[in-house]
Design a protein around this motif. Structure first.
Motif, PDB file in Angstrom:
ATOM      1  N   TYR A   9      60.291  26.916  39.798  1.00 55.89           N
ATOM      2  CA  TYR A   9      59.555  27.933  39.055  1.00 55.89           C
ATOM      3  C   TYR A   9      59.739  29.303  39.690  1.00 55.89           C
ATOM      4  O   TYR A   9      59.830  29.434  40.906  1.00 55.89           O
ATOM      5  CB  TYR A   9      58.056  27.610  39.053  1.00 55.89           C
ATOM      6  N   GLN A  10      59.773  30.322  38.859  1.00 53.99           N
ATOM      7  CA  GLN A  10      59.694  31.690  39.339  1.00 53.99           C
ATOM      8  C   GLN A  10      58.224  32.014  39.592  1.00 53.99           C
ATOM      9  O   GLN A  10      57.361  31.694  38.767  1.00 53.99           O
ATOM     10  CB  GLN A  10      60.263  32.662  38.309  1.00 53.99           C
ATOM     11  N   ARG A  11      57.917  32.618  40.744  1.00 53.05           N
ATOM     12  CA  ARG A  11      56.542  32.958  41.087  1.00 53.05           C
ATOM     13  C   ARG A  11      56.365  34.466  41.026  1.00 53.05           C
ATOM     14  O   ARG A  11      57.077  35.204  41.700  1.00 53.05           O
ATOM     15  CB  ARG A  11      56.200  32.426  42.472  1.00 53.05           C
ATOM     16  N   ILE A  12      55.404  34.907  40.218  1.00 53.83           N
ATOM     17  CA  ILE A  12      55.213  36.338  39.974  1.00 53.83           C
ATOM     18  C   ILE A  12      53.751  36.689  40.236  1.00 53.83           C
ATOM     19  O   ILE A  12      52.856  36.190  39.545  1.00 53.83           O
ATOM     20  CB  ILE A  12      55.566  36.706  38.519  1.00 53.83           C
ATOM     21  N   HIS A  60      57.522  27.250  29.896  1.00 54.31           N
ATOM     22  CA  HIS A  60      56.303  26.761  30.543  1.00 54.31           C
ATOM     23  C   HIS A  60      55.829  27.761  31.590  1.00 54.31           C
ATOM     24  O   HIS A  60      56.624  28.282  32.369  1.00 54.31           O
ATOM     25  CB  HIS A  60      56.555  25.407  31.221  1.00 54.31           C
ATOM     26  N   TYR A  61      54.505  28.007  31.612  1.00 57.40           N
ATOM     27  CA  TYR A  61      53.938  28.872  32.648  1.00 57.40           C
ATOM     28  C   TYR A  61      52.471  28.512  32.863  1.00 57.40           C
ATOM     29  O   TYR A  61      51.786  28.003  31.971  1.00 57.40           O
ATOM     30  CB  TYR A  61      54.069  30.354  32.263  1.00 57.40           C
ATOM     31  N   PHE A  62      51.999  28.766  34.058  1.00 49.88           N
ATOM     32  CA  PHE A  62      50.584  28.588  34.396  1.00 49.88           C
ATOM     33  C   PHE A  62      50.262  29.508  35.562  1.00 49.88           C
ATOM     34  O   PHE A  62      51.163  30.093  36.184  1.00 49.88           O
ATOM     35  CB  PHE A  62      50.245  27.123  34.726  1.00 49.88           C
ATOM     36  N   TYR A  63      48.975  29.648  35.868  1.00 48.45           N
ATOM     37  CA  TYR A  63      48.529  30.566  36.905  1.00 48.45           C
ATOM     38  C   TYR A  63      47.860  29.789  38.037  1.00 48.45           C
ATOM     39  O   TYR A  63      47.066  28.875  37.795  1.00 48.45           O
ATOM     40  CB  TYR A  63      47.533  31.578  36.335  1.00 48.45           C
ATOM     41  N   VAL A  64      48.159  30.184  39.274  1.00 41.53           N
ATOM     42  CA  VAL A  64      47.554  29.571  40.460  1.00 41.53           C
ATOM     43  C   VAL A  64      46.696  30.617  41.154  1.00 41.53           C
ATOM     44  O   VAL A  64      47.162  31.723  41.441  1.00 41.53           O
ATOM     45  CB  VAL A  64      48.630  29.030  41.424  1.00 41.53           C
ATOM     46  N   LEU A  65      45.465  30.262  41.431  1.00 45.60           N
ATOM     47  CA  LEU A  65      44.535  31.171  42.101  1.00 45.60           C
ATOM     48  C   LEU A  65      44.595  30.982  43.605  1.00 45.60           C
ATOM     49  O   LEU A  65      44.715  29.856  44.101  1.00 45.60           O
ATOM     50  CB  LEU A  65      43.109  30.922  41.618  1.00 45.60           C
ATOM     51  N   ALA A  66      44.558  32.106  44.332  1.00 44.67           N
ATOM     52  CA  ALA A  66      44.455  32.119  45.798  1.00 44.67           C
ATOM     53  C   ALA A  66      45.569  31.321  46.460  1.00 44.67           C
ATOM     54  O   ALA A  66      45.353  30.664  47.486  1.00 44.67           O
ATOM     55  CB  ALA A  66      43.093  31.597  46.247  1.00 44.67           C
ATOM     56  N   ASP A  67      46.770  31.368  45.883  1.00 50.22           N
ATOM     57  CA  ASP A  67      47.931  30.655  46.430  1.00 50.22           C
ATOM     58  C   ASP A  67      47.680  29.160  46.598  1.00 50.22           C
ATOM     59  O   ASP A  67      48.300  28.494  47.428  1.00 50.22           O
ATOM     60  CB  ASP A  67      48.364  31.239  47.786  1.00 50.22           C
ATOM     61  N   GLY A  68      46.747  28.635  45.829  1.00 42.58           N
ATOM     62  CA  GLY A  68      46.451  27.207  45.903  1.00 42.58           C
ATOM     63  C   GLY A  68      45.467  26.841  46.993  1.00 42.58           C
ATOM     64  O   GLY A  68      45.129  25.667  47.150  1.00 42.58           O
ATOM     65  N   GLY A  69      45.011  27.817  47.781  1.00 43.98           N
ATOM     66  CA  GLY A  69      44.032  27.538  48.825  1.00 43.98           C
ATOM     67  C   GLY A  69      42.618  27.490  48.264  1.00 43.98           C
ATOM     68  O   GLY A  69      42.397  27.652  47.059  1.00 43.98           O
ATOM     69  N   ALA A  70      41.664  27.249  49.139  1.00 43.90           N
ATOM     70  CA  ALA A  70      40.263  27.166  48.718  1.00 43.90           C
ATOM     71  C   ALA A  70      39.839  28.487  48.089  1.00 43.90           C
ATOM     72  O   ALA A  70      39.718  29.508  48.775  1.00 43.90           O
ATOM     73  CB  ALA A  70      39.381  26.823  49.909  1.00 43.90           C
ATOM     74  N   VAL A  71      39.599  28.466  46.804  1.00 42.99           N
ATOM     75  CA  VAL A  71      39.408  29.719  46.061  1.00 42.99           C
ATOM     76  C   VAL A  71      38.135  30.439  46.492  1.00 42.99           C
ATOM     77  O   VAL A  71      38.068  31.679  46.442  1.00 42.99           O
ATOM     78  CB  VAL A  71      39.413  29.426  44.544  1.00 42.99           C
ATOM     79  N   ASN A  72      37.127  29.711  46.962  1.00 43.39           N
ATOM     80  CA  ASN A  72      35.880  30.380  47.337  1.00 43.39           C
ATOM     81  C   ASN A  72      35.997  31.211  48.607  1.00 43.39           C
ATOM     82  O   ASN A  72      35.179  32.098  48.852  1.00 43.39           O
ATOM     83  CB  ASN A  72      34.739  29.370  47.487  1.00 43.39           C
ATOM     84  N   PHE A  73      37.039  30.971  49.417  1.00 41.28           N
ATOM     85  CA  PHE A  73      37.210  31.781  50.621  1.00 41.28           C
ATOM     86  C   PHE A  73      37.643  33.206  50.300  1.00 41.28           C
ATOM     87  O   PHE A  73      37.579  34.081  51.160  1.00 41.28           O
ATOM     88  CB  PHE A  73      38.197  31.115  51.581  1.00 41.28           C
ATOM     89  N   VAL A  74      38.071  33.439  49.081  1.00 44.77           N
ATOM     90  CA  VAL A  74      38.383  34.807  48.667  1.00 44.77           C
ATOM     91  C   VAL A  74      37.145  35.692  48.784  1.00 44.77           C
ATOM     92  O   VAL A  74      37.231  36.874  49.095  1.00 44.77           O
ATOM     93  CB  VAL A  74      38.919  34.817  47.214  1.00 44.77           C
ATOM     94  N   HIS A  75      35.985  35.094  48.568  1.00 46.82           N
ATOM     95  CA  HIS A  75      34.721  35.834  48.612  1.00 46.82           C
ATOM     96  C   HIS A  75      33.826  35.376  49.754  1.00 46.82           C
ATOM     97  O   HIS A  75      32.605  35.478  49.678  1.00 46.82           O
ATOM     98  CB  HIS A  75      33.995  35.703  47.279  1.00 46.82           C
ATOM     99  N   GLY A  76      34.431  34.836  50.815  1.00 47.21           N
ATOM    100  CA  GLY A  76      33.673  34.502  52.010  1.00 47.21           C
ATOM    101  C   GLY A  76      33.019  33.144  52.022  1.00 47.21           C
ATOM    102  O   GLY A  76      32.405  32.755  53.013  1.00 47.21           O
TER     103      GLY A  76
END
Length: 373
Positions: free
Chosen positions: A289-292, A306-322
């Motif tokens: 896949y191309q990652r943009i 085909h395309y989809f979106y990944v949040l926070a590079d696949g890491g624990a998304v809640n750590f984005v906000h502490g």
């Protein structure tokens, strides 16, 4: 953290360390999230052991907290690769704590692959491991034979409060990142993979936000539990994700493998509750896949058709906000301190263990004395 809050937190941990005194000179190696409240926990660990090294989880490091901790403790980089290689892991332990009695404080089973070698060949003694997460619990439970005690707090009743709030924080951060792109989640089809304590909280919170929620878990008992709570359930991952506009993975044990990503519908948002290497086989897609980058903490994966979106590079998304869950996090931290001192007393034989009901009640009383005001 404001001075009164720090004083109250330090007083709480003083009571914990008085309730659970160490049984001798012990060195701890502490894997941890370096968030703003974590220095108080490390001060408590230092009151019951010599903190030989702090190993921050790579995607949950607050820079100011890191600088504070580095001024007091030795801080080393953490990676799966370091402890996956038994020879390197043993060299690391010898360099860090040669000849000492050691407790390994873990988040995610980092020490599991090399534990047999460490217990057998280390010049000191590995008194045991304290594991914080369900992911790590599963990694230690999967070992044929545990060469030392492993005390898991992952399934502790004291962690229920944290897990419930983690589920809510996951949904909060997911919603915030999607809204930052000018989109909303309301009225969408959502899928939650994994119906443990965190997955259950996520599913319930999504439903409260007016999403239509499907649940998949490999355990049929958990699927029955989800069904009894009114969630649609599926027996396969493919069926679960095919119509989902939002997929939240909460298994701690590779929810989506390479073959599963092709089943994601176009435009789906994908998020995880734990480290990407534990939950998603994203690295297998990097040649396909191309990652943009399309926004803050949002990446578009795209191939023809085909395309989809990944949040926070696949890491624990809640750590984005502490990943804030309030003072309830200190219940689990107190249990980790108590488990460390229990290992220093030689309280457990080799195998997988939990702390006693009496210990849980003692910690809960201390917490209520300090935070139920």
């Amino acid at each position: 953290m404001e001075s009164p809050e720090r004083a109250r937190l330090d007083a709480f941990f003083r009571c914990v360390t008085e309730q659970f005194p160490a049984g001798g000179q012990v060195t701890s190696l502490v894997v941890t999230h370096l968030l703003s409240e974590r220095p108080a926990f490390l001060r408590a660990m230092a009151a019951t052991s010599t903190v030989g090294a702090v190993l921050p989880k790579p995607k949950s490091i607050d820079q100011q907290t890191l600088e504070t901790v580095q001024s007091v403790h030795t801080v080393h980089g953490l990676s799966r690769e370091l402890f996956a290689d038994s020879t390197r892991a043993l060299e690391y332990l010898e360099d860090t704590a040669s000849g000492q009695d050691v407790v390994l404080v873990d988040i995610g089973g980092y020490f599991a692959p090399s534990l047999g070698t460490l217990a057998e060949k280390f010049s000191g003694r590995v008194l045991g491991v304290v594991e914080d997460t369900e992911n790590g619990h599963q990694r230690y439970a999967a070992l044929d034979q545990l060469p030392c005690p492993v005390v898991s707090v992952a399934r502790s009743p004291l962690k229920d409060c944290e897990d419930h709030l983690v589920g809510r924080s996951i949904v909060f951060s997911t919603d915030a990142l999607v809204r930052a792109r000018g989109d909303i989640l309301t009225s969408r089809n959502a899928c939650v993979i994994g119906f443990g304590k965190v997955g259950r909280a996520i599913a319930q919170t999504l439903r409260a936000h007016d999403l239509r929620v499907t649940v998949h878990d490999t355990d049929p008992v958990r699927r029955v539990q989800a069904h009894s709570q009114g969630f649609r359930t599926t027996s396969t991952t493919t069926e679960a994700v095919k119509d989902a506009e939002l997929v939240l993975c909460a298994t701690g044990n590779l929810a989506l493998r390479q073959r599963d990503f092709a089943a994601l519908r176009n435009g789906a948002y994908l998020a995880s509750v734990t480290s990407s290497e534990d939950e998603l086989e994203l690295t297998t897609l990097h040649q396909l896949y191309q990652r943009i980058p399309v926004g803050d903490q949002l990446t578009r994966y795209e191939i023809t058709g085909h395309y989809f979106y990944v949040l926070a590079d696949g890491g624990a998304v809640n750590f984005v906000h502490g990943a804030a869950v309030g003072t309830y996090i200190h219940l689990v931290q107190a249990e980790i301190v108590a488990a460390t001192t229990a290992l220093s007393h030689g309280r457990f034989h080799p195998g997988l263990h939990s702390m006693s009901t009496t210990d849980h009640q003692a910690i809960a009383r201390i917490w209520l004395d300090h935070f139920d005001r």
